[in-house]
Design an enzyme around this catalytic site. Structure first.
Site, PDB file in Angstrom:
ATOM      1  N   ALA A   1      -4.195  25.524   1.845  1.00  0.00           N
ATOM      2  CA  ALA A   1      -4.402  25.866   3.258  1.00  0.00           C
ATOM      3  C   ALA A   1      -5.801  25.468   3.737  1.00  0.00           C
ATOM      4  CB  ALA A   1      -4.177  27.356   3.470  1.00  0.00           C
ATOM      5  N   PHE A   2      -6.753  25.477   2.822  1.00  0.00           N
ATOM      6  CA  PHE A   2      -8.122  25.103   3.194  1.00  0.00           C
ATOM      7  C   PHE A   2      -8.172  23.677   3.745  1.00  0.00           C
ATOM      8  CE2 PHE A   2     -12.486  23.725   2.342  1.00  0.00           C
ATOM      9  CZ  PHE A   2     -13.217  24.798   2.829  1.00  0.00           C
TER      10      PHE A   2
ATOM     11  N   ILE B   1      -1.855  33.897  -0.063  1.00  0.00           N
ATOM     12  CA  ILE B   1      -1.411  35.194  -0.576  1.00  0.00           C
ATOM     13  C   ILE B   1      -2.576  35.853  -1.306  1.00  0.00           C
ATOM     14  CG2 ILE B   1       0.262  36.362  -2.073  1.00  0.00           C
ATOM     15  CD1 ILE B   1       2.162  33.956  -1.568  1.00  0.00           C
TER      16      ILE B   1
ATOM     17  N   HIS C   1     -11.332  35.083  -2.823  1.00  0.00           N
ATOM     18  CA  HIS C   1     -10.947  33.725  -2.440  1.00  0.00           C
ATOM     19  C   HIS C   1     -10.011  33.755  -1.234  1.00  0.00           C
ATOM     20  CE1 HIS C   1     -11.112  29.555  -3.511  1.00  0.00           C
ATOM     21  NE2 HIS C   1      -9.809  29.423  -3.540  1.00  0.00           N
TER      22      HIS C   1
ATOM     23  N   THR D   1      -9.107  38.215  -6.127  1.00  0.00           N
ATOM     24  CA  THR D   1     -10.462  37.753  -5.817  1.00  0.00           C
ATOM     25  C   THR D   1     -10.665  37.613  -4.308  1.00  0.00           C
ATOM     26  OG1 THR D   1      -9.964  35.414  -5.710  1.00  0.00           O
ATOM     27  CG2 THR D   1     -10.313  36.322  -7.909  1.00  0.00           C
TER      28      THR D   1
HETATM   29  N1  INI Z   1      -4.520  27.822  -1.014  1.00  0.00           N
HETATM   30  C1  INI Z   1      -3.436  28.278  -0.351  1.00  0.00           C
HETATM   31  O1  INI Z   1      -2.834  27.521   0.433  1.00  0.00           O
HETATM   32  N2  INI Z   1      -2.992  29.545  -0.551  1.00  0.00           N
HETATM   33  C2  INI Z   1      -3.629  30.406  -1.409  1.00  0.00           C
HETATM   34  O2  INI Z   1      -3.151  31.564  -1.555  1.00  0.00           O
HETATM   35  C3  INI Z   1      -4.776  29.950  -2.097  1.00  0.00           C
HETATM   36  N3  INI Z   1      -5.459  30.836  -3.012  1.00  0.00           N
HETATM   37  O3  INI Z   1      -5.088  32.007  -3.112  1.00  0.00           O
HETATM   38  O4  INI Z   1      -6.394  30.456  -3.674  1.00  0.00           O
HETATM   39  C4  INI Z   1      -5.205  28.627  -1.879  1.00  0.00           C
HETATM   40  N4  INI Z   1      -6.301  28.118  -2.516  1.00  0.00           N
HETATM   41  C5  INI Z   1      -6.587  26.706  -2.566  1.00  0.00           C
HETATM   42  C6  INI Z   1      -7.368  26.216  -1.361  1.00  0.00           C
HETATM   43  O5  INI Z   1      -6.561  26.176  -0.203  1.00  0.00           O
HETATM   44  C7  INI Z   1      -7.904  24.789  -1.577  1.00  0.00           C
HETATM   45  O6  INI Z   1      -6.842  23.912  -1.781  1.00  0.00           O
HETATM   46  C8  INI Z   1      -8.862  24.690  -2.778  1.00  0.00           C
HETATM   47  O7  INI Z   1      -9.874  25.665  -2.691  1.00  0.00           O
HETATM   48  C9  INI Z   1      -9.527  23.284  -2.801  1.00  0.00           C
HETATM   49  O8  INI Z   1     -10.329  23.078  -1.633  1.00  0.00           O
END
Ligand code: INI
Length: 154
Positions: free
Chosen positions: A57-58, A83, A89, A87
């Protein structure tokens, strides 16, 4: 007399870009199929829809910005599932996804809609990805259609 201006639930002729994240694919695949089905049911042509996959999602705002800049679409639909884990995060990823999409939506000349689930657990996400609370992918696709047809009138 007051004049009301609204969009329409008619996707015919609309070019739609969909950005969907692979993280939690067991949820986001249902959001995507719901969105594609809704667009089909509302008259969109398959050849007018493009799906861009990103890791998480990031990364959704980054790809959504590229689609907006391409000036090829009438709307962009963002789909993902964040979700909550053990952490902090979650807060960073969910917050940045929401802030990023909102910032792009304000700047873009086309609607950019937010179909990213942010839930406390997997059960809540599943409920919103075709379970008892509907499918947020469907809702996002229909919001995109309504807004794209509204933009044409404004
Ligand atoms: N990305 C998601 O889409 N959903 C999540 O729940 C999630 N968690 O929980 O960590 C998540 N992390 C990855 C993030 O979106 C990036 O892809 C990663 O940090 C690389 O930039």
């Amino acid at each position: 007399m007051v004049r009301y201006i609204e969009g329409e639930p008619n996707a015919s002729g609309l070019k739609i870009g969909i950005v969907v994240s692979r993280f939690n694919d067991f949820i986001t695949s249902h959001l995507l199929s719901g969105a594609l089905e809704a667009l089909d049911q509302h008259g969109a042509d398959e050849k007018d829809i493009e799906v861009v996959r990103v890791p998480g999602a990031f990364e959704i705002p980054m790809a959504a910005k590229k689609l907006c800049d391409a000036k090829m679409y009438d709307a962009v639909v963002c789909l993902g599932a964040v979700i909550r884990g053990a952490t902090p995060h979650f807060d960073y990823v969910a917050g940045e996804a929401a802030r990023g999409v909102a910032a792009i939506a304000r700047e873009a000349g086309i609607p950019v809609v937010f179909g990213v689930l942010t839930t406390d657990n997997v059960a809540q996400a599943a409920e919103r990805a075709g379970g008892k609370s509907g499918n947020k992918g469907v809702d996002a696709a229909l919001a995109a259609v309504e807004m794209a047809t509204l933009y044409r009138k404004l």
